[in-house]
Design a protein around this motif. Structure first.
Motif, short mmCIF file in Angstrom:
data_model
loop_
_atom_site.label_atom_id
_atom_site.label_comp_id
_atom_site.label_asym_id
_atom_site.label_seq_id
_atom_site.Cartn_x
_atom_site.Cartn_y
_atom_site.Cartn_z
N LEU A 246 -2.17 -27.83 -27.49
CA LEU A 246 -3.17 -28.96 -27.95
C LEU A 246 -3.92 -28.65 -28.96
N VAL A 247 -4.26 -27.47 -29.18
CA VAL A 247 -5.03 -27.22 -30.48
C VAL A 247 -4.45 -27.68 -31.77
N GLN A 248 -2.92 -27.61 -31.64
CA GLN A 248 -2.07 -27.88 -32.84
C GLN A 248 -1.43 -29.31 -33.11
N LEU A 249 -1.80 -30.00 -31.74
CA LEU A 249 -0.86 -31.31 -31.61
C LEU A 249 -1.49 -32.25 -32.71
N PRO A 250 -2.81 -32.41 -32.80
CA PRO A 250 -3.41 -33.49 -34.02
C PRO A 250 -2.67 -33.11 -35.11
N ALA A 251 -2.89 -32.15 -35.74
CA ALA A 251 -2.52 -31.62 -37.09
C ALA A 251 -0.80 -32.04 -37.10
N PHE A 252 -0.17 -31.51 -36.18
CA PHE A 252 1.45 -31.51 -36.16
C PHE A 252 1.66 -32.92 -36.14
N TRP A 253 1.10 -33.60 -35.19
CA TRP A 253 1.49 -35.38 -35.41
C TRP A 253 1.12 -35.93 -36.64
N ARG A 254 -0.03 -35.54 -37.20
CA ARG A 254 -0.31 -36.06 -38.51
C ARG A 254 0.54 -35.86 -39.57
N HIS A 255 0.99 -34.40 -39.83
CA HIS A 255 2.18 -34.19 -40.69
C HIS A 255 3.36 -34.71 -40.63
N MET A 256 3.79 -34.63 -39.33
CA MET A 256 5.09 -35.27 -38.72
C MET A 256 5.22 -36.85 -39.25
N THR A 257 4.31 -37.69 -38.91
CA THR A 257 4.32 -39.11 -38.95
C THR A 257 3.96 -39.39 -40.38
#
Length: 577
Positions: A246-257
């Motif tokens: 959960l702590v990485q999900l926002p950054a991961f989503w931002r970079h991948m999209t």
């Protein structure tokens, strides 16, 4: 919290072109990552990792205070084998060693395609290689992780019998194992996110995972131990693995999209069949090529290496299960404290690994070689200084951290003596962790690291089986040190002949001088430790005595790395002031 990411946070910012890439038309050329970037990324990672390690100690203190070093803790630590194994395989070693080069190659191909003729149509025609890699790997990974977690839960009784046949309370260990089996899914997802973010040069979210993980474990243990006993800690481990995601999900989503916005560059990069770093160049097949780096041919040797490396812990607990109750706990606490210097020594390698992988993908092995040699020396300075401190002040450290509640003075004495033996293998652990990264930075599968780790593991098994009946936990710890040191020496020799032409002789000579300085520092600290009666002032004084003795001895043996480091720190201090 400052960010060290240079990757795009949102459209329309273009992705980084990588070290040494040409500048975009109409823009200023960005310097290759290094210097300030590496220092800043390492500093932020170090701060967050230190916070996570501190909470890890608080977690271990909580378990020691509530349950001591008896049969309940032994049962929990047997169940803890799954998260330890999963963390090594899915976060720290295999996942990162496969996915960081894969995402680095995809980013390199994206940058090359963005510079081609035709403006925005260049990369879109071939498809975004980063998104292609994501689509080809993540769904399959999640399915495999879910199946593995379910299988581990179902087979928990057999796992406990295999891991610790002489355990006093196997039923409790089975319950805990079924809870911790969920970490396979959580750690695997978190490891995937971490590797992708680091390849994008975003280091803050991955550095927070152990902070959130340990915080959840502590909270769950304190809240539920009265009702569930040590099972509360196992539940916290499972919940903590979800927090890592959960702590990485926002950054991961931002970079991948984020959309890749191409730049207009003059000439299209000329295709090559194979660069010196082993990467196939050209943009047309960039997506499939990057995805192929996660295929079975490349993944298998990485996974086998990680399994063999973590199997050292399995060997220790198997052998210790035949010793008196508490032996597994003493080994665990000693290992957790002794390995802290190793953790911090490898922070720089964690930050620079994406840079090495990108340099290999771009066909610049000389830059990768220089980076690897520099990392080896700096990591050795940190770990040897920490090992000297651990050897000199082991009883004071253990007493300060754990001697309270059910953890008695006898446990402190046993843990401290084992910790001193573990410290002898810290340099080997650090070198193995640093040296294996360039092996897996190329696009070619290589079994050499797995073979080197197998040789070290066989030595650990043989030496441990012979030493444990006579010297108990101390013999097991010594076998661990001998095995991992053998692996490190094999990796050092193999790297020079197979992957990068590092100056093995110069590196070995430098490590020898640093090891001699660490021996002098450890002896000075050991001699000074009895001068103060209380553990807290003694440990604090050691933080001055050991570094001072280490620096003086390093200057005496003419180890150039320490004067260079002192000069860099002095310049940095003057600049800040």
């Amino acid at each position: 919290m400052p960010t060290v990411s240079t990757a795009p946070a949102a459209p329309p910012t273009p992705p980084p072109a990588g070290p040494g890439a040409p500048a975009r038309a109409g823009t200023r050329k960005s310097p290759a990552p290094g210097g300030r970037f590496v220092a800043r990324a390492a500093a932020v990672t170090a701060v967050l990792t230190a916070a996570g390690s501190f909470l890890g100690l608080v977690r271990d203190q909580t378990v020691a205070h509530l349950f001591g070093a008896g049969s309940d803790t032994d049962a929990f630590l047997v169940a803890w084998t799954i998260p330890e194994f999963a963390a090594t395989l899915l976060i720290e070693d295999a996942m990162a060693l496969v996915l960081v080069p894969a995402f680095s190659l995809a980013l390199s191909r994206r940058a090359a395609a963005a510079g081609g003729p035709g403006g925005p149509k260049g990369p879109e025609a071939a498809g975004d290689p980063v998104r292609a890699l994501l689509a080809a790997t993540l769904p399959r990974l999640l399915l495999a992780l879910a199946c593995a977690a379910g299988a581990a839960a179902l087979l928990a009784p057999h796992l406990v019998d295999a891991l610790a046949p002489g355990l006093a309370d196997p039923a409790l260990a089975v319950d805990c194992t079924r809870l911790t089996a969920l970490t396979v899914l959580g750690f695997g997802t978190a490891g995937y996110f971490s590797a992708a973010l680091r390849a994008h040069r975003s280091f803050v979210p991955p550095a927070t995972i152990y902070l959130s993980y340990n915080l959840v474990i502590i909270t769950a243990t304190l809240a539920l131990y009265a009702r569930w006993g040590v099972r509360a800690a196992a539940f916290g481990v499972a919940a903590g693995s979800l927090a890592m995601v959960l702590v990485q999900l926002p950054a991961f989503w931002r970079h991948m999209t984020a959309r890749a916005v191409p730049a207009v560059r003059a000439p299209r990069p000329r295709a090559r069949t194979r660069g010196s770093g082993g990467a196939v160049r050209g943009s047309g097949r960039s997506g499939p090529r990057a995805a192929a780096l996660v295929g079975g041919a490349v993944l298998a040797p990485v996974a086998v290496f990680a399994v063999f490396r973590q199997s050292q812990v399995l060997v220790e607990r198997f052998l210790a299960s035949e010793l008196p109750p508490g032996a597994i706990s003493h080994l665990n606490y000693a290992q957790k404290i002794a390995q802290l210097p190793m953790t911090f020594s490898l922070l720089l390698c964690t930050v620079t690994f994406p840079l090495v992988a990108r340099a290999m993908a771009d066909g610049r092995p000389e830059q990768a070689r220089q980076r690897v040699e520099r990392d080896l020396v700096l990591a050795a300075v940190v770990v040897l200084l920490g090992a000297a401190y651990v050897v000199a002040y082991a009883p004071q450290i253990v007493e300060l951290l754990f001697q309270r509640g059910a953890f008695a003075a006898g446990d402190t004495e046993a843990t401290a003596s084992v910790m001193r033996v573990y410290a002898l293998g810290l340099l080997g652990h650090t070198l193995a962790g640093a040296l294996v990264r360039p092996f897996f930075s190329t696009s070619r599968p290589t079994w050499y690291p797995a073979g080197a780790m197998a040789a070290g593991l066989l030595l650990t098994v043989a030496a441990g089986a012979l030493a444990a009946p006579r010297w108990g936990v101390h013999g097991i710890a010594a076998a661990n040190a001998a095995g991992i040191t053998t692996t490190a020496l094999l990796l050092l020799g193999g790297l020079r002949t197979r992957i990068l032409p590092i100056r093995a002789g110069a590196v070995t000579a430098g490590l020898g001088r640093l090891a001699a300085a660490a021996a002098v520092a450890g002896a000075a600290g050991w001699a000074a430790a009895p001068l103060l009666p209380s553990p807290l002032p003694t440990a604090l004084a050691g933080g001055v005595v050991v570094p001072a003795a280490f620096a003086g001895a390093a200057l005496a043996v003419r180890a150039p790395e320490v004067p260079q480091l002192l000069t860099a720190l002095t310049r940095r201090f003057r600049h800040v002031r």
